[in-house]
Design a protein around this motif. Structure first.
Motif, PDB file in Angstrom:
ATOM      1  N   ASP A   1       0.840  -1.202   0.000  1.00  0.00           N
ATOM      2  CA  ASP A   1       0.000   0.000   0.000  1.00  0.00           C
ATOM      3  C   ASP A   1       0.872   1.247   0.000  1.00  0.00           C
ATOM      4  OD1 ASP A   1      -2.548  -1.286   0.164  1.00  0.00           O
ATOM      5  OD2 ASP A   1      -2.113  -1.733   2.254  1.00  0.00           O
ATOM      6  N   LEU A   2       0.476   2.211  -0.806  1.00  0.00           N
ATOM      7  CA  LEU A   2       1.137   3.510  -0.856  1.00  0.00           C
ATOM      8  C   LEU A   2       0.064   4.568  -0.727  1.00  0.00           C
ATOM      9  CD1 LEU A   2       3.786   5.103  -1.290  1.00  0.00           C
ATOM     10  CD2 LEU A   2       3.233   5.133  -3.724  1.00  0.00           C
ATOM     11  N   GLU A   3       0.117   5.313   0.365  1.00  0.00           N
ATOM     12  CA  GLU A   3      -0.891   6.344   0.626  1.00  0.00           C
ATOM     13  C   GLU A   3      -2.306   5.758   0.576  1.00  0.00           C
ATOM     14  OE1 GLU A   3      -0.201   9.566   1.456  1.00  0.00           O
ATOM     15  OE2 GLU A   3       1.936   9.100   1.372  1.00  0.00           O
ATOM     16  N   GLY A   4      -2.452   4.525   1.078  1.00  0.00           N
ATOM     17  CA  GLY A   4      -3.760   3.894   1.146  1.00  0.00           C
ATOM     18  C   GLY A   4      -4.223   3.215  -0.127  1.00  0.00           C
ATOM     19  N   GLU A   5      -3.416   3.243  -1.170  1.00  0.00           N
ATOM     20  CA  GLU A   5      -3.785   2.616  -2.441  1.00  0.00           C
ATOM     21  C   GLU A   5      -2.957   1.349  -2.655  1.00  0.00           C
ATOM     22  OE1 GLU A   5      -6.155   3.359  -4.652  1.00  0.00           O
ATOM     23  OE2 GLU A   5      -6.802   5.067  -3.457  1.00  0.00           O
TER      24      GLU A   5
END
Length: 82
Positions: A64-68
């Motif tokens: 996950d990166l920034e919730g994505e």
């Protein structure tokens, strides 16, 4: 190539990335921002080209990166390496 895809899907352990990035020069540090990361070295993948350039990690990084949910290619094989 199907063996490579099957291996990646298996190693993602149910993750379903919505975004994919190929990291170029200067962006390799972005993988350090990925949380809950799964790393898949290119050398673990059948018939997938390996990166031999110094400074290229040569791995898929999923998490996950920034919730994505994301999948990154950290380092890539260059045409001249084949």
């Amino acid at each position: 190539m199907n063996r490579t895809i099957d291996t990646i899907i298996e190693r993602l352990e149910g993750r379903a990335p919505r975004i994919a990035l190929v990291l170029g020069s200067g962006l390799g540090g972005l993988v350090d921002e990925v949380t809950d990361a799964v790393r898949i070295p290119y050398t673990d993948l059948p018939v997938f080209p390996h990166s031999g350039v110094t400074g290229h990690a040569g791995e898929f990084v999923a998490g996950d990166l920034e919730g994505e949910p994301i999948l990154m290619l950290a380092g890539r094989s260059h045409y001249y390496e084949q």
